[in-house]
Design a protein around this motif. Sequence first.
Motif, PDB file in Angstrom:
ATOM      1  N   ALA A 246      -5.142   9.302  -3.525  1.00 38.50           N
ATOM      2  CA  ALA A 246      -5.545  10.012  -4.743  1.00 38.50           C
ATOM      3  C   ALA A 246      -4.473  10.989  -5.224  1.00 38.50           C
ATOM      4  N   THR A 247      -3.669  11.508  -4.295  1.00 40.93           N
ATOM      5  CA  THR A 247      -2.647  12.502  -4.637  1.00 40.93           C
ATOM      6  C   THR A 247      -1.281  11.879  -4.932  1.00 40.93           C
ATOM      7  N   HIS A 248      -0.925  10.877  -4.157  1.00 47.28           N
ATOM      8  CA  HIS A 248       0.426  10.302  -4.251  1.00 47.28           C
ATOM      9  C   HIS A 248       0.394   8.822  -4.620  1.00 47.28           C
ATOM     10  N   ASP A 249       1.253   8.460  -5.576  1.00 43.03           N
ATOM     11  CA  ASP A 249       1.386   7.037  -5.914  1.00 43.03           C
ATOM     12  C   ASP A 249       2.178   6.337  -4.797  1.00 43.03           C
ATOM     13  N   ILE A 250       3.208   7.048  -4.286  1.00 40.18           N
ATOM     14  CA  ILE A 250       4.068   6.508  -3.226  1.00 40.18           C
ATOM     15  C   ILE A 250       3.855   7.313  -1.941  1.00 40.18           C
ATOM     16  N   ASP A 251       3.843   6.621  -0.820  1.00 39.38           N
ATOM     17  CA  ASP A 251       3.701   7.254   0.497  1.00 39.38           C
ATOM     18  C   ASP A 251       4.781   8.345   0.649  1.00 39.38           C
ATOM     19  N   PRO A 252       4.366   9.610   0.863  1.00 40.88           N
ATOM     20  CA  PRO A 252       5.359  10.703   0.965  1.00 40.88           C
ATOM     21  C   PRO A 252       6.328  10.540   2.143  1.00 40.88           C
TER      22      PRO A 252
ATOM     23  N   ASN B  63       0.813  -1.222   0.000  1.00 41.78           N
ATOM     24  CA  ASN B  63       0.000   0.000   0.000  1.00 41.78           C
ATOM     25  C   ASN B  63       0.845   1.270   0.000  1.00 41.78           C
ATOM     26  N   ARG B  64       2.112   1.183   0.426  1.00 40.95           N
ATOM     27  CA  ARG B  64       2.960   2.374   0.533  1.00 40.95           C
ATOM     28  C   ARG B  64       3.722   2.669  -0.757  1.00 40.95           C
ATOM     29  N   ILE B  65       3.848   1.688  -1.627  1.00 42.95           N
ATOM     30  CA  ILE B  65       4.719   1.878  -2.797  1.00 42.95           C
ATOM     31  C   ILE B  65       3.968   1.962  -4.126  1.00 42.95           C
TER      32      ILE B  65
END
Length: 318
Positions: A209-215, A202-204
């Motif tokens: 909706a905004t980020h593909d990868i966990d900031p 889920n993090r990568i």
Amino acid sequence: MAWASIVAVLSSVLIFSAFSPGCSLSLNYYDKTCPHAESIIANAVKNAVSRDKTVPAALLRMHFHDCFIRGCDASLLLNSKGSNKAEKDGPPNRSVHAFYVIDNAKKELEAWCPGVVSCADILALAARDAVALSGGPSWDVPKGRKDGRTSKASETTTMPAPAFSISQLQQSFSQRGLSMDDLVALSGGHTLGFSHCSSFQNRIRSFNATHDIDPSINPSFAASLRGVCPKNSKAKNAGATMDPSSTTFDNTYYRLILQGKGLFSSDQALLNTPKTKDLVHKFASSQEAFNKAFVNSMIKMSSITGGQEIRKDCRVVN
């Protein structure tokens, strides 16, 4: 969120009714009845570790997962029977392994002192030995736990999950009488072991909706994880070690969190409150401080009791 809070309330009711912290444990519990108990268990662990370096992580995780459901009552060791699906077949426990180590110790103990040493005590002692054999601290384990007679896969949904936020982690630990200090110290158990892709996928990819990868994840670390966990991969054993020194009990885990390289959301979440962040910094800079805190929290966690009998076979009730 309503459903999550209903589950939380139900789980706290379940937890408080199942645990009985009143059961008194003692350091010399087997001195007269089974004086060789600790050395028999230590040998079983040592023999297994000499053949398989993943055993310590497995035993530590097994003890943690056992204590978090109905107290440290070895309910995780029970096999499913008939229509009852046991804890070991619940989603968080399907990758728990090395049950044979506990079986081997139990078999030897039954030959020396039948019906005396509980499976729950074997597991608590084996977890301690696993940490010590990995270069971590050792400690005196209070003994006298009883084994539980109930094991339900459905109850494993109350386990802290890899995607938990800091508030969810805090709630989960406090329901079991454990503090924020315990949360940060016990999370350090993640210095040992391996995780499958499903626990951090889920993090990568498709984080929100905004980020593909966990900031909150280090970009180069995320890229390396995407490499070992390709999209739509069906590889069963794909994953990553919890830290690069995954068979050594050290404080690398905390240093990685400070670099944005915690594997789980729940690891990285330890930076999200001032108290837990301060503890991460403290343990990252001092192995000694981490060892001391870990020992205290392990004794506290493993003293949550809840069983009724001494099983003859750790996989089935008497």
